[in-house]
Design a protein around this motif. Structure first.
Motif, short mmCIF file in Angstrom:
data_model
loop_
_atom_site.label_atom_id
_atom_site.label_comp_id
_atom_site.label_asym_id
_atom_site.label_seq_id
_atom_site.Cartn_x
_atom_site.Cartn_y
_atom_site.Cartn_z
N SER A 19 23.68 -5.94 0.15
CA SER A 19 23.32 -5.95 1.28
C SER A 19 22.95 -7.11 1.70
O SER A 19 23.80 -7.60 2.61
N SER A 56 20.41 -9.53 4.36
CA SER A 56 20.06 -7.81 4.11
C SER A 56 20.09 -7.27 4.72
O SER A 56 19.81 -6.02 5.50
N LEU A 59 22.65 -4.96 6.62
CA LEU A 59 22.18 -3.54 6.20
C LEU A 59 21.52 -2.67 5.88
O LEU A 59 21.47 -1.47 6.50
N ASP A 60 19.91 -3.04 5.53
CA ASP A 60 19.04 -2.22 5.33
C ASP A 60 18.37 -1.73 6.78
O ASP A 60 17.58 -2.92 7.64
N THR A 71 18.17 -1.04 -1.16
CA THR A 71 19.12 -0.04 -0.18
C THR A 71 18.80 1.32 -1.22
O THR A 71 18.59 1.54 -1.73
N ASP A 90 27.46 0.05 1.93
CA ASP A 90 26.98 -0.84 1.40
C ASP A 90 26.07 0.27 0.66
O ASP A 90 25.02 1.09 0.90
#
Length: 615
Positions: A19, A56, A59-60, A71, A90
């Motif tokens: 991520s 990150s 994305l998370d 993730t 991802d």
């Protein structure tokens, strides 16, 4: 190839920085909105990087992901540079979420597999590489991350490169690139690293913009699985789906599989627009000049060499918490087809670490296995290497409706072609007329000691006195003969019930009324027995409680099971799944044998009418 769409995934072991890598790429390439950038900077102040930007977080998005720093679900991002458009998935690295990673791999053309420079190639790295190869990915990038933690050591990279080359030697990939990066510091992601001047290759983003993942452009056969039949009025009947390969034009003659009937295309629609030609990737409607029986699951094709059958070999990734054993039944989804299916045989599993084929009769979660599958009816399929759409499959648990496995077709099993079903002149109906009865199977299920055999025996005596022709199949008796080679593990229990169901069906075909007295502890097996035998199946659940059965302990089996002398004993060390919809439920601790038999005879009444009276 420039200006086309690249679908790729990031995968690898836990905490390898997947991520962070994509987040940093989006941030540095200015591919996020201003409000996202400000939110990222604010969120990072309370993160784990001492106030530095935690890339990150782009994305998370799940709260659990942010709390744990891992993730969990697949996060998709869409972005475009001057040279190319991208969709990235991802995917999680934790072994518990391998099924989520497999979902991401199923849509991608390229995989970025991250490797922690301080740890090297790990078991989960190897598992993800194998899953990517299984899902048809042929383009790989290995991003050796956290080079800053090993002081940008070129020798460390060289050792990891050798391990990667050994891993990839067994796969048929088309392109592979190894790029040393630091996801947190931004080295070699969008701009060249000043810390690794010894690396002369492209940055990660530059490589993704240029890599060619296009398929060969040789002429392909036309192929369209039917998703839906469109009938807006009595004058129009169209067949809708996505073109998976090739092209078709008005006037073309196409074949319908599995029937093999042919028809001419008279109208084509792409969306709601009329067109003269349809090509791969388009969602279309096709109208034919002939009324043919076509429904969802059929395949329209031109010049394609497809397999039509009910047996094939497949390589699957097992994703269920419950283990897979031969004989288990599922719903198979392949293309737009959904049919009952059975895993007939497990040939071997793949050792994740070495890639070797290892004998196995039980497959556990996240293992890759080679097995043989039989479907309840003939389907249209192809090798995965020939057709991604008709060569990829999922197995769905018939009780929970959860996806238990995904996989690919390796080849058809030709033994099926050597078998032909022979229709006999003397039919079941003729035998029933001669005997003056209707065949039916009464299937008794329940715990050991519940009274199954007693009731089945009493029922047979009543039917015999009524002049009926019967046969009783008792669990112990069958295991002492036909099934003496079977044990009591799950796979043996499944095969035990399958054989008994086949024998009961043959006896029904002979015109006999059949009674079976088996524990049959699994719902799925009883459901399979019902499908094998057909409509003339009455399930009797002898619901006597475990406490009462154990109190009786006619054969002394419960005592031995409690003392550890008997393994896999139903009710003690092995589960019994109660029927959800039994035709008759009877508790022998509350009803006498005669009362219980009367209840069963009432359910059998439609089948006890003499066929001689019908002639």
């Amino acid at each position: 190839m420039k200006n086309d769409l690249l679908k790729f995934i990031t995968c690898g072991s836990v905490d390898d920085g997947k991520s962070t890598l994509i987040g940093h790429m989006l941030y540095d390439a200015k591919l996020i909105f201003t409000d996202q950038e400000k939110a990222l900077e604010l969120d990072s102040k309370v993160g784990s990087r001492g106030g530095k930007i935690d890339y990150s977080l782009l994305l998370d998005g799940l709260m659990a992901e942010r709390e744990q720093g891992i993730t969990i679900d697949v996060a998709y991002r869409y972005f475009t540079t001057e040279n190319r458009s991208f969709i990235v998935a991802d995917t999680p690295g934790h072994e518990e979420y391998t099924r989520n990673m497999a979902v991401g791999a199923s849509f991608a053309s390229l995989a970025i597999i991250l490797v922690d420079a301080s740890q090297g190639v790990l078991l989960q790295t190897k598992r993800h590489a194998r899953i990517c190869a299984l899902m048809g990915i042929r383009h790989f990038v290995f991003a050796v991350n956290k080079m800053d933690l090993v002081n940008y050591d070129q020798m460390r990279l060289a050792k990891i490169e050798k391990a990667i080359q050994v891993l990839m030697a067994e796969f048929q990939y088309k392109t592979m690139k190894i790029i040393p990066v630091s996801a947190t510091e931004g080295d070699n992601i969008t701009k060249k690293s000043e810390q690794m001047l010894w690396y002369t290759g492209p940055t990660l983003l530059a490589y993704l913009e240029e890599v060619d993942v296009s398929e060969p452009q040789e002429k392909q056969a036309f192929l369209m699985p039917v998703q839906r039949v469109c009938r807006p009025d009595s004058d129009f009947r169209g067949f809708q789906g996505q073109v998976e390969s090739g092209e078709a034009t008005i006037g073309d003659i196409i074949s319908v599989r599995p029937s093999g009937e042919k028809a001419r295309i008279i109208q084509l629609f792409c969306g709601d627009r009329k067109t003269e030609k349809i090509i791969k990737g388009q969602a279309v409607t096709i109208q034919l000049d002939t009324e043919i029986d076509i429904s969802r699951g059929c395949v329209l094709e031109k010049d394609a060499e497809l397999e039509i059958g009910s047996m094939f070999a497949a390589k699957i990734l097992w994703m269920d918490d419950n283990a897979l054993v031969a004989g288990r039944n599922f719903i198979l989804k392949l293309g737009t087809q959904m049919v009952p299916a059975t895993v007939m045989n497990i040939k071997y599993k793949v050792d994740v670490n070495t890639g070797e084929e290892v004998f196995a009769d039980t497959i556990y979660k996240n293992e890759i296995a080679f097995c043989e599958i039989s479907t309840g009816s003939k389907i249209v399929f192809d090798k995965f290497e020939n057709s991604r759409e008709l060569g990829s499959l999922i197995l769905i648990d018939r009780i929970s409706n959860m996806t238990s496995a995904c996989g690919v077709v390796v080849h058809a099993l030709k033994r099926e072609a050597n078998l032909t079903w022979h229709n006999m002149d003397i039919t079941k109906e003729l035998r029933e007329n001669q005997l003056g009865q209707q065949a039916v199977t009464v299937w008794f299920t329940g715990l050991s000691g519940s009274g199954k055999s007693t009731l089945a025996n009493a029922l047979e005596k009543r039917l015999f006195a009524m002049g009926r022709h019967t046969m009783l199949l008792d669990g112990d008796n069958v295991r002492m003969g036909l099934n003496k080679n079977l044990g009591f593990e799950e796979k043996d229990r499944i095969e035990n019930i399958r054989r008994v169901a086949e024998v009961a069906k043959l006896m029904n075909d002979a015109g006999l009324i059949v009674m079976t007295a088996f524990i049959a502890p699994y719902r799925q097996d009883r459901r399979n027995a019902r499908e094998i035998i057909g409509d003339r199946y009455i399930e009797v659940y002898v619901s006597t409680s475990l406490e009462e059965c154990e109190r009786r302990d006619v054969k002394g089996l419960y005592r031995k099971a409690r003392n550890g002398e008997i393994a896999n004993f139903t009710g003690v060390s092995s589960p019994y799944e109660k029927p959800e919809y039994a035709d008759v439920t009877v508790d022998t601790s509350q009803y006498s044998v005669d009362e219980s038999v009367e209840m069963i005879l009432k359910a059998m009444k439609p089948y006890l009418q003499s066929r001689r009276n019908e002639r």
